[in-house]
Motif scaffolding. Structure first.
Motif: not given
Length: 69
Positions: A46-48, A38-39, A10-14
Protein backbone atom coordinates in the motif's frame (compact mmCIF):
# COMPACT_ATOMS: atom_id res chain seq x y z
CA UNK A 1 25.04 24.40 8.61
CA UNK A 2 22.99 21.22 8.65
CA UNK A 3 22.59 19.39 11.92
CA UNK A 4 24.42 16.07 11.98
CA UNK A 5 22.68 13.14 13.65
CA UNK A 6 24.80 10.23 14.79
CA UNK A 7 23.00 6.88 14.55
CA UNK A 8 24.18 3.42 15.49
CA UNK A 9 24.26 1.11 12.47
CA UNK A 10 23.03 -2.39 13.25
CA UNK A 11 23.22 -3.96 9.81
CA UNK A 12 22.03 -3.74 6.22
CA UNK A 13 18.80 -4.65 4.46
CA UNK A 14 19.09 -8.12 2.96
CA UNK A 15 17.18 -6.94 -0.11
CA UNK A 16 18.85 -3.64 -1.10
CA UNK A 17 21.73 -3.05 1.34
CA UNK A 18 20.45 0.19 2.92
CA UNK A 19 21.70 0.74 6.49
CA UNK A 20 19.55 -0.24 9.46
CA UNK A 21 19.80 1.66 12.76
CA UNK A 22 19.28 0.86 16.44
CA UNK A 23 17.42 4.13 17.00
CA UNK A 24 14.75 3.12 14.47
CA UNK A 25 14.30 -0.43 15.87
CA UNK A 26 16.60 -2.05 13.27
CA UNK A 27 14.82 -0.41 10.34
CA UNK A 28 16.01 2.12 7.74
CA UNK A 29 15.96 5.78 8.74
CA UNK A 30 12.63 7.52 8.10
CA UNK A 31 14.22 9.93 5.64
CA UNK A 32 15.10 6.99 3.36
CA UNK A 33 11.58 5.60 3.37
CA UNK A 34 9.60 4.76 1.40
CA UNK A 35 12.29 3.36 -0.88
CA UNK A 36 9.85 1.83 -3.41
CA UNK A 37 12.17 -1.09 -4.14
CA UNK A 38 10.04 -4.06 -5.13
CA UNK A 39 9.85 -6.65 -2.36
CA UNK A 40 11.05 -4.27 0.36
CA UNK A 41 10.58 -5.98 3.75
CA UNK A 42 10.21 -2.60 5.52
CA UNK A 43 7.26 -1.13 3.61
CA UNK A 44 3.85 -2.43 2.60
CA UNK A 45 2.49 -2.74 -0.95
CA UNK A 46 0.00 0.00 0.00
CA UNK A 47 2.86 2.38 0.80
CA UNK A 48 4.50 1.58 -2.54
CA UNK A 49 1.26 2.17 -4.47
CA UNK A 50 0.79 5.54 -2.74
CA UNK A 51 3.98 6.90 -4.33
CA UNK A 52 3.62 8.97 -7.46
CA UNK A 53 5.99 8.63 -10.40
CA UNK A 54 6.70 12.36 -10.13
CA UNK A 55 8.31 11.71 -6.73
CA UNK A 56 11.17 10.10 -8.65
CA UNK A 57 11.28 12.43 -11.66
CA UNK A 58 14.68 12.91 -13.28
CA UNK A 59 15.38 16.17 -15.11
CA UNK A 60 16.19 15.93 -18.83
CA UNK A 61 19.86 15.65 -19.76
CA UNK A 62 21.63 18.98 -19.89
CA UNK A 63 19.17 20.74 -17.57
CA UNK A 64 21.30 20.47 -14.44
CA UNK A 65 20.10 19.72 -10.95
CA UNK A 66 17.46 22.48 -10.86
CA UNK A 67 14.80 22.02 -13.50
CA UNK A 68 11.57 23.96 -13.89
CA UNK A 69 8.87 22.91 -16.34
Amino acid sequence: MARRIELTKTGKCSHCGINLYAETQNRPHNIAMPCNVGGCPYETPEQQRALKLSDFAIPPAGQGVIYYE
